[in-house]
Design a protein around this motif. Structure first.
Motif, mmCIF file in Angstrom:
data_model
loop_
_atom_site.group_PDB
_atom_site.id
_atom_site.type_symbol
_atom_site.label_atom_id
_atom_site.label_comp_id
_atom_site.label_asym_id
_atom_site.label_seq_id
_atom_site.Cartn_x
_atom_site.Cartn_y
_atom_site.Cartn_z
ATOM 1 N N UNK A 150 6.255 36.393 31.962
ATOM 2 C CA UNK A 150 6.972 35.725 30.867
ATOM 3 C C UNK A 150 6.575 34.261 30.687
ATOM 4 N N UNK A 151 5.909 33.700 31.691
ATOM 5 C CA UNK A 151 5.483 32.300 31.655
ATOM 6 C C UNK A 151 6.667 31.372 31.384
ATOM 7 N N UNK A 152 7.689 31.506 32.222
ATOM 8 C CA UNK A 152 8.874 30.664 32.153
ATOM 9 C C UNK A 152 8.788 29.553 33.195
ATOM 10 N N UNK A 153 9.563 28.511 32.976
ATOM 11 C CA UNK A 153 9.668 27.431 33.937
ATOM 12 C C UNK A 153 10.689 27.741 35.021
ATOM 13 N N UNK A 154 10.807 26.871 36.044
ATOM 14 C CA UNK A 154 11.737 27.136 37.157
ATOM 15 C C UNK A 154 13.182 27.288 36.720
ATOM 16 N N UNK A 155 13.629 26.511 35.718
ATOM 17 C CA UNK A 155 15.030 26.580 35.310
ATOM 18 C C UNK A 155 15.376 27.954 34.730
ATOM 19 N N UNK A 156 14.567 28.453 33.824
ATOM 20 C CA UNK A 156 14.864 29.747 33.204
ATOM 21 C C UNK A 156 14.747 30.885 34.212
ATOM 22 N N UNK A 157 13.777 30.790 35.122
ATOM 23 C CA UNK A 157 13.652 31.828 36.157
ATOM 24 C C UNK A 157 14.880 31.816 37.054
ATOM 25 N N UNK A 158 15.355 30.630 37.397
ATOM 26 C CA UNK A 158 16.528 30.518 38.259
ATOM 27 C C UNK A 158 17.763 31.106 37.589
ATOM 28 N N UNK A 159 17.951 30.864 36.289
ATOM 29 C CA UNK A 159 19.100 31.421 35.584
ATOM 30 C C UNK A 159 19.031 32.946 35.544
ATOM 31 N N UNK A 160 17.821 33.475 35.358
ATOM 32 C CA UNK A 160 17.664 34.928 35.270
ATOM 33 C C UNK A 160 17.950 35.612 36.604
ATOM 34 N N UNK A 161 17.454 35.044 37.696
ATOM 35 C CA UNK A 161 17.559 35.682 39.014
ATOM 36 C C UNK A 161 18.760 35.197 39.817
ATOM 37 N N UNK A 162 19.523 34.276 39.275
ATOM 38 C CA UNK A 162 20.696 33.778 39.998
ATOM 39 C C UNK A 162 20.350 32.943 41.202
ATOM 40 N N UNK A 163 19.306 32.122 41.102
ATOM 41 C CA UNK A 163 18.860 31.289 42.209
ATOM 42 C C UNK A 163 19.017 29.814 41.856
ATOM 43 N N UNK A 164 18.786 28.967 42.852
ATOM 44 C CA UNK A 164 18.787 27.533 42.623
ATOM 45 C C UNK A 164 17.437 27.115 42.037
ATOM 46 N N UNK A 165 17.460 26.139 41.123
ATOM 47 C CA UNK A 165 16.224 25.712 40.469
ATOM 48 C C UNK A 165 15.230 25.173 41.493
ATOM 49 N N UNK A 166 15.716 24.403 42.466
ATOM 50 C CA UNK A 166 14.808 23.843 43.477
ATOM 51 C C UNK A 166 14.170 24.938 44.317
ATOM 52 N N UNK A 167 14.886 26.044 44.554
ATOM 53 C CA UNK A 167 14.313 27.157 45.309
ATOM 54 C C UNK A 167 13.139 27.770 44.555
ATOM 55 N N UNK A 168 13.329 28.001 43.259
ATOM 56 C CA UNK A 168 12.247 28.568 42.450
ATOM 57 C C UNK A 168 11.059 27.614 42.411
ATOM 58 N N UNK A 176 10.805 37.483 51.100
ATOM 59 C CA UNK A 176 9.534 37.796 50.436
ATOM 60 C C UNK A 176 9.762 38.564 49.140
ATOM 61 N N UNK A 177 10.738 39.453 49.126
ATOM 62 C CA UNK A 177 11.004 40.228 47.913
ATOM 63 C C UNK A 177 11.447 39.312 46.771
ATOM 64 N N UNK A 178 12.278 38.323 47.086
ATOM 65 C CA UNK A 178 12.721 37.376 46.057
ATOM 66 C C UNK A 178 11.552 36.538 45.563
ATOM 67 N N UNK A 179 10.681 36.141 46.476
ATOM 68 C CA UNK A 179 9.504 35.368 46.073
ATOM 69 C C UNK A 179 8.632 36.181 45.114
ATOM 70 N N UNK A 180 8.467 37.469 45.395
ATOM 71 C CA UNK A 180 7.667 38.317 44.518
ATOM 72 C C UNK A 180 8.309 38.435 43.135
ATOM 73 N N UNK A 181 9.636 38.513 43.079
ATOM 74 C CA UNK A 181 10.321 38.576 41.789
ATOM 75 C C UNK A 181 10.104 37.281 41.008
ATOM 76 N N UNK A 182 10.166 36.148 41.683
ATOM 77 C CA UNK A 182 9.962 34.862 41.023
ATOM 78 C C UNK A 182 8.557 34.787 40.434
ATOM 79 N N UNK A 183 7.570 35.151 41.250
ATOM 80 C CA UNK A 183 6.183 35.083 40.788
ATOM 81 C C UNK A 183 5.944 36.081 39.659
ATOM 82 N N UNK A 184 6.580 37.261 39.754
ATOM 83 C CA UNK A 184 6.417 38.265 38.705
ATOM 84 C C UNK A 184 6.940 37.790 37.362
#
Length: 274
Positions: free
Chosen positions: A30-48, A17-25
């Motif tokens: 910043x109004x970024x797409x899944x790819x840029x959010x994934x690069x920032x948080x070190x996650x997989x694009x499909x997860x975001x 849940x904490x990671x989900x909140x970071x993604x949504x935040x």
């Protein structure tokens, strides 16, 4: 034997849940797409992407980038309820072709060699000159009337509207409202007199999205006509414009109309099946 959801009772591998909140935040601030959010948080694009979809986050193309709010789509109930009017400035093509198709070096050589298409006035002295594309497009049907003119002064804009309104009348469209930006030609008395009893609305300053239908039309003509292929002269491109405009109105499928051309939304339009 009653129906129930196939969703499991427990999902031990679900994103915390904490990671989900970071993604949504990050998405909201910043109004970024899944790819840029994934690069920032070190996650997989499909997860975001799955997290954003799970919480029903609106797609970026549905949002106004300036405010982050979902864009409201204006849809007129019938033809003539609202007509969008605007001007696009388009550079002329030198003899031999321009830089967009030939590259900067070849385009610059052709530009310097061709001085014949420049038009000198007291307002500007261009090397090659410009076309000013005046366009009026019906908000309901997307039927468009457009002309290549020499400037965007008040008398030119007023005369254009007189011809555009007459064209709409011949196609069975009685224009009741006109939407323009806050350009000086549209704030003039000449344009006001040309409108007559038609209601005139203006967009908010620095908000071209309000006049989005005609702005999108100008982007379409740039992609599908102005820069679609190599033109070796400006006259060649100008001769092609009426044919492209007829194709747009009568034959080209429009995504906002379910793949149908604009003419199909105008009742009893002459020539819509030709």
């Amino acid at each position: 034997m009653s129906d129930r959801s196939s969703r499991p009772h427990h999902s031990p591998n679900r994103t915390p849940t904490r990671t989900e909140r970071r993604i949504i935040g990050v998405r909201v601030t910043r109004r970024w797409g899944p790819a840029r959010i994934a690069y920032l948080l070190g996650l997989n694009v499909s997860t975001v992407h799955n997290v954003l979809r799970r919480y029903g986050i609106a797609r970026l193309r549905w949002l106004d980038r300036a405010t982050g709010r979902v864009v409201r789509r204006m849809e007129s109930a019938s033809c003539g309820d609202l007509v969008h009017v605007d001007v696009k400035k388009l550079g002329k093509i030198p003899a031999g072709g321009g830089w967009r198709m030939l590259g900067l070096a070849a385009g610059k050589r052709n530009k310097q060699a061709d001085k014949s298409s420049g038009v000198q006035t007291k307002y500007h002295n261009p090397v090659r000159g410009y076309h000013f594309i005046h366009t009026a497009i019906d908000a309901h049907s997307r039927l468009a009337y457009s002309e290549l003119l020499t400037d965007e002064r008040k008398d030119t804009a007023a005369d254009f509207w007189v011809r555009a309104n007459a064209w709409f009348v011949t196609h069975g469209i009685d224009v009741r409202k006109v939407l323009t930006d806050n350009g000086s030609c549209y704030r003039s008395h000449a344009f006001r007199d040309a409108l007559g009893d038609i209601e005139h609305r203006r967009t908010r300053p620095y908000r071209p999205q309000t006049n989005g239908k005609v702005e999108r039309f100008h982007r379409t003509l740039a992609d599908e006509w102005a820069y679609a292929r190599l033109y070796t002269s400006d006259a060649e491109r100008c001769e092609e414009y009426p044919r492209w405009l007829h194709t747009y109105n009568h034959h080209r499928g429009h995504t906002a109309l379910g793949g149908q051309p604009p003419a199909n939304r105008v009742p009893n339009l002459s020539g819509q099946y030709t």
